[in-house]
Design a protein around this motif. Structure first.
Motif, PDB file in Angstrom:
ATOM      1  N   MET A 191      -1.068 -28.889  25.646  1.00 31.24           N
ATOM      2  CA  MET A 191      -1.279 -29.964  27.177  1.00 31.24           C
ATOM      3  C   MET A 191      -1.733 -29.380  28.011  1.00 31.24           C
ATOM      4  SD  MET A 191      -1.246 -33.571  27.601  1.00 31.24           S
ATOM      5  CE  MET A 191      -0.443 -34.498  26.781  1.00 31.24           C
ATOM      6  N   GLU A 192      -0.745 -28.336  28.394  1.00 33.24           N
ATOM      7  CA  GLU A 192      -1.196 -27.618  29.380  1.00 33.24           C
ATOM      8  C   GLU A 192      -2.843 -27.232  30.242  1.00 33.24           C
ATOM      9  OE1 GLU A 192       1.385 -23.767  31.993  1.00 33.24           O
ATOM     10  OE2 GLU A 192       2.857 -25.223  30.763  1.00 33.24           O
ATOM     11  N   HIS A 193      -2.909 -26.321  28.943  1.00 29.26           N
ATOM     12  CA  HIS A 193      -4.063 -25.759  28.434  1.00 29.26           C
ATOM     13  C   HIS A 193      -3.946 -24.246  30.079  1.00 29.26           C
ATOM     14  CE1 HIS A 193      -8.387 -25.999  27.344  1.00 29.26           C
ATOM     15  NE2 HIS A 193      -8.931 -25.334  28.074  1.00 29.26           N
ATOM     16  N   GLY A 194      -2.836 -23.249  29.605  1.00 23.24           N
ATOM     17  CA  GLY A 194      -2.708 -22.219  30.713  1.00 23.24           C
ATOM     18  C   GLY A 194      -3.085 -21.586  30.111  1.00 23.24           C
ATOM     19  N   LEU A 195      -4.098 -21.136  28.728  1.00 24.07           N
ATOM     20  CA  LEU A 195      -5.014 -19.269  28.591  1.00 24.07           C
ATOM     21  C   LEU A 195      -3.600 -18.618  28.228  1.00 24.07           C
ATOM     22  CD1 LEU A 195      -7.957 -20.284  31.148  1.00 24.07           C
ATOM     23  CD2 LEU A 195      -7.392 -21.141  28.688  1.00 24.07           C
ATOM     24  N   TYR A 196      -2.621 -18.395  27.536  1.00 23.49           N
ATOM     25  CA  TYR A 196      -1.617 -17.955  27.372  1.00 23.49           C
ATOM     26  C   TYR A 196      -1.860 -17.409  26.119  1.00 23.49           C
ATOM     27  CZ  TYR A 196       0.823 -20.835  30.687  1.00 23.49           C
ATOM     28  OH  TYR A 196       1.027 -21.296  31.793  1.00 23.49           O
ATOM     29  N   GLY A 197      -2.970 -17.756  25.078  1.00 22.00           N
ATOM     30  CA  GLY A 197      -3.226 -17.013  23.817  1.00 22.00           C
ATOM     31  C   GLY A 197      -3.929 -15.630  23.919  1.00 22.00           C
ATOM     32  N   ARG A 198      -3.490 -14.804  22.137  1.00 17.42           N
ATOM     33  CA  ARG A 198      -3.708 -13.673  23.011  1.00 17.42           C
ATOM     34  C   ARG A 198      -3.355 -13.030  21.102  1.00 17.42           C
ATOM     35  NH1 ARG A 198       1.878  -9.601  24.506  1.00 17.42           N
ATOM     36  NH2 ARG A 198       3.067 -10.792  22.723  1.00 17.42           N
ATOM     37  N   ILE A 199      -4.663 -11.659  20.861  1.00 18.25           N
ATOM     38  CA  ILE A 199      -4.763 -11.173  19.705  1.00 18.25           C
ATOM     39  C   ILE A 199      -4.400  -9.093  20.096  1.00 18.25           C
ATOM     40  CG2 ILE A 199      -6.203 -10.431  17.446  1.00 18.25           C
ATOM     41  CD1 ILE A 199      -6.387 -13.568  17.951  1.00 18.25           C
ATOM     42  N   ILE A 200      -3.585  -9.707  19.264  1.00 17.93           N
ATOM     43  CA  ILE A 200      -2.409  -7.875  19.356  1.00 17.93           C
ATOM     44  C   ILE A 200      -2.968  -7.413  17.997  1.00 17.93           C
ATOM     45  CG2 ILE A 200      -0.205  -6.550  18.487  1.00 17.93           C
ATOM     46  CD1 ILE A 200       0.520 -10.019  19.606  1.00 17.93           C
ATOM     47  N   GLU A 201      -3.511  -5.692  18.688  1.00 22.90           N
ATOM     48  CA  GLU A 201      -3.705  -4.900  16.941  1.00 22.90           C
ATOM     49  C   GLU A 201      -2.605  -4.442  16.588  1.00 22.90           C
ATOM     50  OE1 GLU A 201      -7.213  -2.739  17.167  1.00 22.90           O
ATOM     51  OE2 GLU A 201      -5.859  -1.370  17.402  1.00 22.90           O
ATOM     52  N   PHE A 202      -1.826  -4.301  15.700  1.00 23.06           N
ATOM     53  CA  PHE A 202      -1.221  -3.442  15.323  1.00 23.06           C
ATOM     54  C   PHE A 202      -1.659  -2.111  14.235  1.00 23.06           C
ATOM     55  CE2 PHE A 202       2.357  -2.288  11.806  1.00 23.06           C
ATOM     56  CZ  PHE A 202       3.726  -2.051  12.890  1.00 23.06           C
ATOM     57  N   ASP A 203      -1.060  -0.692  14.753  1.00 22.57           N
ATOM     58  CA  ASP A 203      -1.759   0.218  13.550  1.00 22.57           C
ATOM     59  C   ASP A 203      -0.366   0.917  12.801  1.00 22.57           C
ATOM     60  OD1 ASP A 203      -3.039   2.532  11.809  1.00 22.57           O
ATOM     61  OD2 ASP A 203      -3.737   3.492  13.827  1.00 22.57           O
ATOM     62  N   PRO A 204      -0.317   0.524  11.073  1.00 19.40           N
ATOM     63  CA  PRO A 204       1.200   0.787  10.598  1.00 19.40           C
ATOM     64  C   PRO A 204       0.490   2.138  10.952  1.00 19.40           C
ATOM     65  CG  PRO A 204      -0.237  -0.958   9.468  1.00 19.40           C
ATOM     66  CD  PRO A 204      -1.469  -0.773  10.381  1.00 19.40           C
ATOM     67  N   ASN A 205      -0.115   2.802  10.587  1.00 13.86           N
ATOM     68  CA  ASN A 205       0.128   4.612  10.626  1.00 13.86           C
ATOM     69  C   ASN A 205       0.642   5.214  11.532  1.00 13.86           C
ATOM     70  OD1 ASN A 205      -1.331   4.632   8.141  1.00 13.86           O
ATOM     71  ND2 ASN A 205      -3.310   4.200   9.015  1.00 13.86           N
ATOM     72  N   THR A 206       0.542   4.441  12.291  1.00 13.22           N
ATOM     73  CA  THR A 206       1.469   5.068  13.335  1.00 13.22           C
ATOM     74  C   THR A 206       2.156   3.864  14.010  1.00 13.22           C
ATOM     75  OG1 THR A 206      -0.213   4.034  15.202  1.00 13.22           O
ATOM     76  CG2 THR A 206      -1.208   6.059  14.470  1.00 13.22           C
ATOM     77  N   ASN A 207       2.291   2.766  13.823  1.00 11.83           N
ATOM     78  CA  ASN A 207       3.681   2.077  14.268  1.00 11.83           C
ATOM     79  C   ASN A 207       3.528   1.797  16.364  1.00 11.83           C
ATOM     80  OD1 ASN A 207       4.461   1.491  12.179  1.00 11.83           O
ATOM     81  ND2 ASN A 207       6.309   3.190  12.748  1.00 11.83           N
ATOM     82  N   GLN A 208       1.674   1.634  16.401  1.00  9.64           N
ATOM     83  CA  GLN A 208       1.737   1.486  17.695  1.00  9.64           C
ATOM     84  C   GLN A 208       1.332   0.299  17.229  1.00  9.64           C
ATOM     85  OE1 GLN A 208       1.793   3.917  20.817  1.00  9.64           O
ATOM     86  NE2 GLN A 208       2.850   4.809  18.502  1.00  9.64           N
TER      87      GLN A 208
END
Length: 367
Positions: free
Chosen positions: A187-204
């Motif tokens: 309803m707001e359409h505020g563009l709050y979404g994101r994609i996150i990359e996580f590397d289990p080998n470095t925990n980064q």
């Protein structure tokens, strides 16, 4: 006559109170104007059919909303539920057993090469269930921003996990419902979404995509060269390049879909299955450029506000966004479809609200 004057004043006061309420009563959203593309409706590649109407209903052990589904190499089928569990069916079984309770609201699932089950939990963040069935909380923030609505994920061949955080404003846990938090964000359409990359080998971890209108389903091609990401609020799917000359670039591969895309899962023979959880809502498109009116609509009782409609629909596309299959059930016997996954001779279809998991025979669907 005096009574009529008093009645007239009361009516005036009531009308003014209603006007003031719809104009000024505080609500959670601050709608932003945008231009919705004209809805093409169900035609062409999306012409109506009833190919999803006949399915086998798999018992979910008294739970509902099997939103995310994955199948392991041994043939166990796993699904997440509204009740906060990961449930599973043994090979050949038609009734599930409760397996692991996350303590939140698990949504997307995927397996890594070691057999660990990764879970996007909307209330908690990124979780991992190891091969012994032990639950681990892995990630609750990225780039210093809390994960408020972990939605879907994919594990690529190199072991990295890509997680969609649907909204950095509307917390699924704070609202108490993934569904209602999604309605607020859209309803707001505020563009709050994101994609996150996580590397289990470095925990980064790091954020690789932002400014998405409700970042939802995410998957990858079999080589891990690119991601496909569903942007629910804009009715489209993005491709984000993980490798090659275009690494770090992104483009829309299919847009102006006739419904709200939810999950997306890699299938077989170059297919990617995405679920359209509901047809588009004309009121939202018509009011896209009228944020003030959308805010007033948010002041209506919940049952009068726009909401998902029951219509079964899953779509298979290739990596370039070409439509390969469109399977529908306009009657919505299996409602609010979130996605599908292929395993052997079957196609399993997930749902936001259904009390069962749907299983279809691929041969009958000509897949």
């Amino acid at each position: 006559m005096a009574h009529m004057k008093i009645l007239g004043k009361l009516i005036t006061v009531m009308v003014m109170a209603v006007i003031l309420y719809f104009a000024f009563w505080p609500v959670a959203v601050e709608p932003i104007a945008w231009q919705a593309p004209e809805d093409p409706g169900y035609q062409g590649a999306f012409a109506p059919n009833d190919k999803l109407a006949n399915f086998t209903a798999l018992n979910t052990a008294g739970q509902h909303g099997p939103e995310g589904v994955v199948v392991d190499q041994q043939g166990y089928v796993y699904a997440t539920t509204h009740e906060g569990w990961v449930i599973r069916w043994a090979p050949g079984a038609e009734k599930a057993e409760p397996w692991v309770e996350t303590g939140g609201r698990p949504l997307g699932l995927d397996l890594d090469k070691e057999g660990n089950l990764w879970v996007a939990d909307a209330f908690i963040g990124l979780l991992k269930i190891d091969t012994q069935g032990k639950l681990h909380t892995v990630l609750t923030e990225a780039d210093g921003v809390p994960i408020l609505y972990a939605d879907d994920l994919v594990v690529t061949p190199n072991g990295k996990v890509y997680l969609s955080d649907a909204s950095t404003k509307f917390s699924a846990k704070a609202v108490g419902s993934t569904y209602h938090a999604s309605l607020l964000d859209i309803m707001e359409h505020g563009l709050y979404g994101r994609i996150i990359e996580f590397d289990p080998n470095t925990n980064q971890s790091k954020v690789i995509m932002t400014n998405l209108s409700f970042a939802n389903g995410v998957t990858a091609d079999v080589e891990g060269n690119y991601l496909l990401v569903n942007e629910t609020g804009e009715y489209r799917v993005w491709k984000y390049w993980l490798a090659g000359e275009r690494q770090g670039e992104s483009e829309v591969v299919i847009d102006n879909l006739p419904g709200f895309p939810d999950n997306i899962v890699r299938g077989e023979e170059g297919r990617f299955w995405l679920g359209l959880v509901s047809p588009r809502l004309p009121i939202l498109d018509n009011l896209a450029g009228k944020p003030g009116v959308r805010k007033a609509v948010q002041r209506l009782p919940g049952f009068l506000r726009p909401g998902a409609k029951n219509y079964g629909h899953i779509v298979a596309i290739d990596g370039d966004g070409n439509v390969l299959h469109s399977l529908q059930d306009p009657a919505g016997a299996y409602p609010q479809t979130t996605g599908a996954i292929e395993a052997g001779e079957y196609l399993y279809v997930s749902s936001l609200t259904a009390p069962v998991l749907a299983r279809l025979d691929k041969a009958e669907l000509d897949l």
